[in-house]
Structure formats: structure tokens, C-alpha cells
Design a protein around this motif. Sequence first.
Motif: not given
Length: 116
Positions: A94-97, A99-100
Motif C-alpha cells: 500500500d502506498f501509505e505503508d 512511505k515508512s
Amino acid sequence: MKVQVVKSKIHRVKVTQADLNYIGSITIDEDLMDASNLIEGEKVQIVNINNGERIETYVIKGDRKSGVICLNGPAARRVAPGDLVIIIGYAYMDFEDAKSFKPQLCFPNEETNMLD
């Protein structure tokens, strides 16, 4: 949205063998697989530092503590024993996952292919 990111990397490891007559794949010392979070059958990209070749294949488990890095089948024509390569595994997430997310990086000794 899903993106593909670097999940695993074995940075600058020496090719120990090239076996044209094997079915295909790359054989990797199981200690290096564990250290970089790679599994048997996983698709990887191999980047040859010596000649710039980029190859995609899949992982076969090699003997622990052997230091083996063997390109098998047609990929054997793209490397020579002694070449330095980078082995990269990717994952979709997932894009948000993403990121970190922090990939599992492995930096073995270039001469012995062992972890210090």
C-alpha cells in the motif's frame, strides 16, 4: 494504490559459480537469504557491477556458510565467477505503508560472501 518498493537487498556479493547447464535461477547461501529476508522461489533482480547487466530470476537455497552465489541456466552467460553483483527483491505494498517501510539490507564481506 499499490507501489513496488525494494524489500530486500544483498549489496556487493561475489559470484562464486556460473552453471549454464542448470535449469535456471540463482543459488544463494541460506545465511545471506535470511539476512536479506529473501525466500526460496522469490523473484529477484541481479545487477552485475562489473558489466552493467540486469537479470531477473528466482532464488534457490544454497548451503549455509558456503558463501555460494551461483547464476544458473541462461543467466550464467551474463556473469563470470568473481563478478560483484547486487541482488534485489521487491514487494508490492500500500502506498501509505510504503512511505515508512524499511527494506532488509545485507552487506556481506566482498571477498568471502560471509556476514561479519
